[in-house]
Design a protein around this motif. Structure first.
Motif, short mmCIF file in Angstrom:
data_model
loop_
_atom_site.label_atom_id
_atom_site.label_comp_id
_atom_site.label_asym_id
_atom_site.label_seq_id
_atom_site.Cartn_x
_atom_site.Cartn_y
_atom_site.Cartn_z
N GLY A 9 5.11 8.47 -1.22
CA GLY A 9 3.99 7.89 -0.48
C GLY A 9 3.13 7.00 -1.36
N SER A 10 3.15 7.25 -2.68
CA SER A 10 2.35 6.41 -3.58
C SER A 10 2.92 5.01 -3.71
N VAL A 11 4.20 4.80 -3.34
CA VAL A 11 4.75 3.45 -3.34
C VAL A 11 4.02 2.61 -2.28
N LEU A 12 3.80 3.20 -1.11
CA LEU A 12 3.03 2.50 -0.07
C LEU A 12 1.60 2.26 -0.53
N LEU A 13 0.99 3.24 -1.19
CA LEU A 13 -0.36 3.04 -1.71
C LEU A 13 -0.39 1.91 -2.73
N ALA A 14 0.62 1.87 -3.60
CA ALA A 14 0.66 0.80 -4.60
C ALA A 14 0.76 -0.56 -3.92
N ALA A 15 1.50 -0.63 -2.82
CA ALA A 15 1.65 -1.90 -2.10
C ALA A 15 0.35 -2.36 -1.44
N THR A 16 -0.61 -1.45 -1.24
CA THR A 16 -1.92 -1.85 -0.71
C THR A 16 -2.81 -2.48 -1.78
#
Length: 354
Positions: A122-129
């Protein structure tokens, strides 16, 4: 009475259903389930989890698990906390070009005061933000090369089970797949009470992974690249890492200058040739310890290429976070359980054949 904590849990087609519904189930049980099991007076729910998606339309997430969102994102406001569970992503899937609405919604919730949590990938999506830029974060250890290449502004740390991205703890990322266990324990302790977190852990048999991710991390990962000389060096080292001075052997096998190979190896793989040798040796030592047999560190050190057992022990502890004895105890129990299962299945198969 204090109102229940409002928790929005993001669900997408890539979401891992086990993490999604595990988080929902555990959070929904806070304040009530323990009291029911011990025969106490009925309690009240302390956290109100709601599944949030781009729309309310039902869909299937990872492995075909059905999801019926409680709210569409345009309806989901004023959350106390937002949780992004594990996503089924390839090791090179950086999410940067997908779900712009979801990413903007997460940014808006953070700006409006929500605490943001992620589990595993899920932190991959956070990084993309962009919310993790300039912050320390973690994820499953398998994504550390993705973070290095695609999100260089994130200070990725593959070791801990939880990482706080800021002193106030408004962005918290959790490590590998079942790190959502650690995450929900933390959430319940922080937003309800440490006592309730302990009760929840007892009810669900949740284990706090205080050892972090190091013992579970594969030290040798093969990165796609176009440098043929580096690929030859990787293959040579994989076959000959036990030899004395294997880096010199790899240089000779590739036929290029040592300085050039070291520079190209680092650029292509993210590690030096000597680091690759050490990782290969420690991975082999881990395999020998997992297999059992009672070999000591003095026996294993020369078998993987080290003449000095004390140096080997220090290196093993630095790479895994455990001593060789601790590692053997931790993973031998898993191996014994698998052996027992295989023996039972073999016996059942023999009985059916008879």
């Amino acid at each position: 009475m204090k109102p229940a904590v409002k928790a929005f849990i993001v669900a997408l087609p890539e979401t891992a259903g086990s993490a999604l519904y595990g988080i929902v189930d555990v959070l929904a049980a806070t304040g009530t389930l323990w009291r029911e099991l011990v025969g106490a007076e009925p309690g009240v729910g302390l956290i109100r989890p709601m599944i949030v998606s781009p729309s309310r339309q039902s869909f299937r997430c990872g492995n075909g698990i059905p999801v019926s969102p409680d709210l569409a994102m345009e309806e989901a406001r004023d959350a106390d906390i937002v949780i992004v569970p594990e996503l089924w992503l390839a090791p090179d899937d950086d999410m940067r070009t997908r779900y712009p609405q979801v990413k903007q919604w997460i940014i808006d919730r953070y700006r409006e005061g929500s605490t943001i949590y992620s589990a595993c990938s899920g932190s991959v999506l956070l990084a993309a933000t962009g919310l993790l830029d300039g912050r320390e974060a973690t994820s499953h250890w398998g994504y550390q090369d993705l973070f290095r290449r695609r999100f260089p502004d994130v200070r990725f740390n593959p070791t801990p089970n939880l990482v706080f991205g800021d002193p106030a703890g408004r962005i918290v990322t959790a490590g590998g797949t079942t790190s959502w266990h650690d995450l929900v324990i933390h959430i319940v302790a922080r937003h309800c009470s440490p006592g309730e977190a302990l009760r929840i852990a007892k009810v669900y048999l949740l284990k706090w992974h205080g050892e972090g991710q190091l013992p579970y991390t594969s030290l040798v990962r093969h990165q796609p690249h176009a440098d043929a000389a580096v690929r030859r060096a990787e293959e040579w080292l994989a076959a000959n890492f036990r030899l004395p001075n294997p880096v010199a052997g790899a240089v000779a096998a590739c036929g290029i200058a040592e300085r050039s190979l070291k520079r190209r190896f680092k650029a292509a793989t993210g590690s030096t040739p000597m680091e690759r040798v050490q990782n290969l040796r420690i991975e082999e030592a881990k395999r020998l310890l997992e297999a059992g047999g009672g070999a000591s560190s003095e026996d294993i050190a020369p078998e993987v290429g080290y003449e000095n057992p004390a140096f080997f022990r220090r290196l093993f502890k630095r790479h895994t976070g455990l001593t060789t004895a601790e590692y053997r105890r931790m993973f031998r129990s898993i191996s014994l359980a698998a052996d027992s299962r295989d023996e039972r299945e073999a016996a059942e198969g023999h009985a059916r054949a008879s």
